[in-house]
Design an enzyme around this catalytic site. Structure first.
Site, PDB file in Angstrom:
ATOM      1  N   LYS A 567       0.873  -1.171   0.000  1.00 16.74           N
ATOM      2  CA  LYS A 567       0.000   0.000   0.000  1.00 16.74           C
ATOM      3  C   LYS A 567       0.910   1.220   0.000  1.00 16.74           C
ATOM      4  CE  LYS A 567      -1.969  -1.588   3.808  1.00 16.74           C
ATOM      5  NZ  LYS A 567      -3.395  -1.355   3.649  1.00 16.74           N
ATOM      6  N   ARG A 568       0.365   2.417  -0.212  1.00 18.48           N
ATOM      7  CA  ARG A 568       1.201   3.600  -0.118  1.00 18.48           C
ATOM      8  C   ARG A 568       1.911   3.626   1.244  1.00 18.48           C
ATOM      9  NH1 ARG A 568       0.967   7.491  -4.341  1.00 18.48           N
ATOM     10  NH2 ARG A 568       2.428   8.581  -3.002  1.00 18.48           N
ATOM     11  N   LYS A 573      -0.578   4.243   8.078  1.00 16.06           N
ATOM     12  CA  LYS A 573      -0.740   2.843   7.669  1.00 16.06           C
ATOM     13  C   LYS A 573       0.192   1.913   8.459  1.00 16.06           C
ATOM     14  CE  LYS A 573      -2.331   3.876   2.921  1.00 16.06           C
ATOM     15  NZ  LYS A 573      -3.505   3.006   2.670  1.00 16.06           N
ATOM     16  N   LYS A 679      -9.149  -7.144  -1.672  1.00 15.53           N
ATOM     17  CA  LYS A 679      -8.527  -7.991  -2.703  1.00 15.53           C
ATOM     18  C   LYS A 679      -7.903  -9.221  -2.052  1.00 15.53           C
ATOM     19  CE  LYS A 679      -7.233  -3.695  -4.925  1.00 15.53           C
ATOM     20  NZ  LYS A 679      -6.105  -2.735  -4.987  1.00 15.53           N
TER      21      LYS A 679
HETATM   22  C1  PLP Z   1      -5.796  -1.728  -4.146  1.00 10.25           C
HETATM   23  C2  PLP Z   1      -4.623  -0.873  -4.393  1.00 10.25           C
HETATM   24  C3  PLP Z   1      -4.315   0.165  -3.517  1.00 10.25           C
HETATM   25  C4  PLP Z   1      -5.106   0.440  -2.234  1.00 10.25           C
HETATM   26  O1  PLP Z   1      -4.525  -0.308  -1.197  1.00 10.25           O
HETATM   27  P1  PLP Z   1      -4.859  -0.002   0.354  1.00 10.25           P
HETATM   28  O2  PLP Z   1      -4.229  -1.152   1.055  1.00 10.25           O
HETATM   29  O3  PLP Z   1      -6.349  -0.007   0.465  1.00 10.25           O
HETATM   30  O4  PLP Z   1      -4.247   1.293   0.685  1.00 10.25           O
HETATM   31  C5  PLP Z   1      -3.214   0.947  -3.775  1.00 10.25           C
HETATM   32  N1  PLP Z   1      -2.445   0.728  -4.856  1.00 10.25           N
HETATM   33  C6  PLP Z   1      -2.685  -0.275  -5.715  1.00 10.25           C
HETATM   34  C7  PLP Z   1      -1.779  -0.484  -6.884  1.00 10.25           C
HETATM   35  C8  PLP Z   1      -3.789  -1.106  -5.527  1.00 10.25           C
HETATM   36  O5  PLP Z   1      -4.048  -2.091  -6.395  1.00 10.25           O
END
Ligand code: PLP
Length: 834
Positions: A567-568, A573, A679
């Site tokens: 994630k970012r 986070k 996901k």
């Molecule tokens: C799904 C997705 C995110 C979001 O991720 P989080 O864990 O909800 O912050 C960010 N970047 C990409 C490339 C993703 O596929």
């Protein structure tokens, strides 16, 4: 604008008197060969992957575009209500696999290419990600428009066609390096340029007031520096239903007369420079996730998107209805993806007032019946505010309209709370202070009939906190729409092994109705099914291990637990909490305390905003810790740690099918929803997480016995403020004390003294808003539980199957149905094709 592209007077209906393109293998093969050999003129000598990919994409594009035209014609014929998703970001990733799947050509293409000695997967790998977004918010927009097409909802996406998308990340000596992402360099075979729908956008200048002959006060916004907005359409196919919706992305272009003026003044080079300035507007995506940056170019981008999109929709209306706007609000709805496109509220007012001579009251009726706003964050640093000075210089007419909106709004507030000055200040669209600011969230709420958060907790916190006064004033505007993800991309396309098993077991209706996954529940304890489930997961872990080996040179053993946080990179986070746990495991291994330990492969991935120093130091720390652990022979295969560079959509397509444990460890109350968590759940990972964002709903659906919970609640985080004492917590926890001592000793930065001092200071500060230290003990305990559960393979497989089985709620098909029922109220429109 009349140009060579304008409609000619004589219609030519017989131009369309042709048969639809065939989807047969032979027709596809012919087209593929023709594109490759004729259109792209590729000879026999060299088969370049790029041209093979392009030929295949063009073959599919023809099928998509004919469906897109028919879909648009059908919407027009039916005169149906339409919705528009306005977003500064669409994180689309690759399109080929999705197009093939949704056209129902997946298997045909595989066979066809095999027949030609080619591999479908190899060609798919040639495609550059369309990285027109930062993270969750942009990817959400992409999942939304996919689901709308599958549900046959008449929804159009509007965004910007950035020349440079999200930067490419490299790691050098453990540090992030940003490389420009010139994703269009090799061309974009999917897009269709539509110069005939070019719009003109005003910037700068000033306003003049005239009384018209009919006594009407006319406002003219004059002496502007105009920029053209040229649309590029991308086809968004529904799942095997003939519908292809549209994503319209705007590119900035200089006007001709703009150049001419300077040219006549004799400064040709200045004219070219001015052209560059105009085209800069759509040059680059701002790489800040969850923080605004207040740059003038960013405001230009926002207005450019809002104005071009609204002009497009109004032109379409006028084309059909002339200047009669009765009924406009019954046929159109705008969904604002965060405050980024919110200047649309004032721009719609301007267009109706100044360009279509409507009264303020009538224009305001239309605006507040058509605008709907989605909030994505509670973090104060992400709330957009624009200095009034900047606004006035760049968009003088828009600022006047915002002032008028605010004046009328504050009268309403004063009526509601007579004599309450503090409410006026708290609610005003204009923030007072040494520099006045326009509060974009307030403009969005005042101008919209719907305000939603993106998960149940987040929507509640909006009502109680950030927007409390607005909620008191207009409770009926507030609602929740829990996010989702599209199972077409995030299961059917990216996880063929699981897809095969699911379809063999429960059929394939889950592809368009994810609630069908609950049919898996009876199989959760079935040993034969469990073995098949395990085989599919292992297959995906081997695939990820190859990616890791190629990119990081580290071997992941597919039988170890794959523990993943992608994630970012952001303090909220809490990648730091995860790395503290990694150091704790390392200390245990070094001290021979391996009783009950499980073999783990820990993977981190994510980009840091280039200006976010702390996030960049966190990346450096992860890399340094990884290096020490991976090179310590005492560790053996107990523990591997990698930072996978350049996390993006196509990487997640390999990562999420292979995860065992999904790290969702944000400080409670800070992550609005999260979608990565969904996901992972769909693909059978277990979540270790806090009661934050959609984790709460994930746990509700999965059952608490199928979720590794830890950490303070939002209320507890709130209550701790003011007497949080991390130093004391460290003193009282021997494991934590050991971890902090190792960090402090420079064990992970022997030749880089002091490079983690900022991180240590932040962690141990009583002011640390993320309270990482407070959650360490319960996190380590939950991780221990997860390790024990993993060692009981049949228990783990059962939990994995049940997580997938209960993930139905987290499809964007459900999310879009919720938006449609409560906000948009569109009727699905079937396609005449297929
Ligand atoms: C799904 C997705 C995110 C979001 O991720 P989080 O864990 O909800 O912050 C960010 N970047 C990409 C490339 C993703 O596929």
């Amino acid at each position: 604008m009349t140009t060579r592209y304008s409609c000619s007077a004589t219609p030519a209906p017989d131009l369309y008197d042709i048969e639809a393109l065939s989807l047969s293998a032979s027709a596809l093969t012919d087209d593929f060969k023709r594109y490759y050999g004729v259109h792209l003129a590729q000879g026999k000598g060299c088969a370049s992957g790029h041209y093979l990919f392009t030929a295949l994409a063009l073959t599919l594009r023809d099928r998509l575009l004919e469906r897109m035209r028919v879909t648009q014609e059908t919407y027009r014929q039916q005169n149906c209500k339409q919705a528009y998703y306005l977003s500064m970001e669409f994180l689309m990733g690759r399109a080929l696999g999705n197009a093939a799947l949704n056209l129902g050509l997946d298997d045909e293409l595989k066979q066809l290419l095999n027949g030609l000695g080619l591999e479908y997967e190899d060609l798919a790998e040639m495609e550059h990600d369309a990285g027109l977004g930062n993270g969750g918010l942009g990817r959400l927009a992409a999942c939304f428009i996919d689901s709308c097409a599958t549900l046959q909802l008449p929804v159009t996406g509007y965004g910007l066609r950035y020349e440079y998308g999200m930067f490419q990340q490299r790691i050098e000596n453990g540090y992030q390096q940003e490389m420009p992402d010139h994703w269009l360099r090799d061309g974009n075979p999917w897009e269709l340029e539509r110069p005939e729908y070019t719009r003109r956008i005003k910037f700068g200048g000033h306003t003049e007031y005239h009384r018209s002959a009919s006594g009407w006060m006319e406002v003219q916004w004059v002496a502007t520096n105009d920029v053209l907005a040229v649309p590029y359409d991308l086809p968004i196919p529904g799942y095997q239903n003939g519908t292809v919706n549209r994503l319209r992305l705007w590119k900035a272009a200089a006007t001709d007369e703009f150049n001419l003026e300077d040219f006549n003044a004799g400064s040709y080079t200045d004219a070219v420079a001015a052209k560059n300035a105009a085209e800069n507007i759509s040059m680059v995506l701002y790489p800040n996730d969850a923080s605004e940056n207040g740059k003038e170019l960013r405001l230009r981008q926002q207005y450019f998107l809002a104005s071009a999109s609204l002009q497009d929709i109004l032109a379409h209306w006028v084309n059909r209805h002339g200047q009669d706007f009765t009924g406009f609000a019954d046929k159109n709805c705008f969904q604002l993806n965060d405050t980024h496109p919110t200047v649309a509220v004032a721009e719609l007012m301007r267009l109706l007032l100044d360009e279509h001579q409507m009264s303020w009251e009538a224009a305001w009726q239309i605006t507040t019946r058509t605008m709907a706003y989605t909030n994505h964050t509670l973090l104060p640093e992400a709330l957009e505010r624009w200095p009034v000075n900047l606004f006035g210089r760049l968009l003088p007419r828009i600022l006047e309209i915002i002032y008028e909106i605010n004046a009328r709004f504050l009268r309403e507030v004063a009526n509601h709370w007579p004599g309450d000055k503090s409410r006026l200040n708290a609610l005003s669209i204009i923030e007072e202070g040494h520099q006045q600011q326009v509060r974009m969230a307030h403009l969005a709420i005042v101008g919209s009939f719907s305000v939603n958060g993106v998960a149940a907790l987040h929507s509640e916190l909006l009502k109680k906190g950030l927007f409390r006064d607005f909620y008191e004033l207009w409770p009926e505007k507030f609602n929740n729409k829990t996010n989702g993800v599209t199972q077409r991309r995030w299961m059917a396309w990216c996880n063929p092994a699981l897809t095969q098993l699911l379809s063999d077991t429960i059929g394939d209706d889950w592809i368009t109705d994810l609630s069908q996954l609950k049919k898996l529940v009876p199989y959760a304890d079935d040993p034969i099914f469990q073995q098949k489930w395990h085989a599919a997961k292992r297959n995906n872990k081997v695939r990820l291990a190859e990616l890791v080996a190629d990119n990081c040179g580290i071997k992941f053993h597919p039988d170890a637990m794959f523990d993943i946080q992608v994630k970012r990179i952001h303090e909220y986070k809490r990648q730091l909490l995860n790395i503290l746990h990694v150091i704790h495991l390392y200390a245990r291994i070094k001290n021979g305390e391996t009783e009950g330990l499980v073999k783990r492969c820990v993977l981190f991935g994510g980009k840091a905003a280039p200006g976010y120093a702390m996030a960049k130091q966190i990346i450096k720390l992860i890399n340094n810790v990884a290096k020490v652990i991976n090179n310590d022979p005492a560790v053996g295969d107990w523990l591997k740690v990698v930072f996978l560079p350049n996390y993006q959509v196509s990487a997640m397509e390999v990562i999420c099918p292979a995860a065992d444990l999904s790290e969702q460890v944000s400080t409670a109350g800070k992550e609005a929803s999260g979608t990565g968590n969904m996901k992972f759940m769909m693909n059978g990972a277990m979540t270790i997480g806090t009661l934050d964002g959609a984790n709460i709903e994930i746990r509700e659906e999965a059952g608490e016995e199928n979720f590794f919970l830890f950490g303070l609640t939002e209320a507890e985080v709130h209550d701790r403020k003011g007497h949080y004492n991390p130093q004391q917590i460290i003193e009282q926890d021997a494991d934590l004390k050991r971890v902090m001592q190792w960090l402090k000793s420079g064990y992970f930065n022997p030749l880089e003294s002091g490079c983690f001092d900022n991180i240590l200071a932040a962690l141990t500060s009583p002011q640390d808003p993320w309270m990482t230290i407070a959650d360490f003990r319960s996190y380590v305990n939950a991780q221990h539980e997860a390790g024990l559960a993993y060692q009981d393979q049949s228990r783990w497989l059962r939990m994995s199957i049940l997580n997938c089985a209960h993930s139905g709620k987290f499809s964007t098909d459900r999310t879009m149905q919720d938006y449609n029922q409560d906000i948009w109220k569109l009727t699905p429109i079937g396609s005449p094709i297929d």
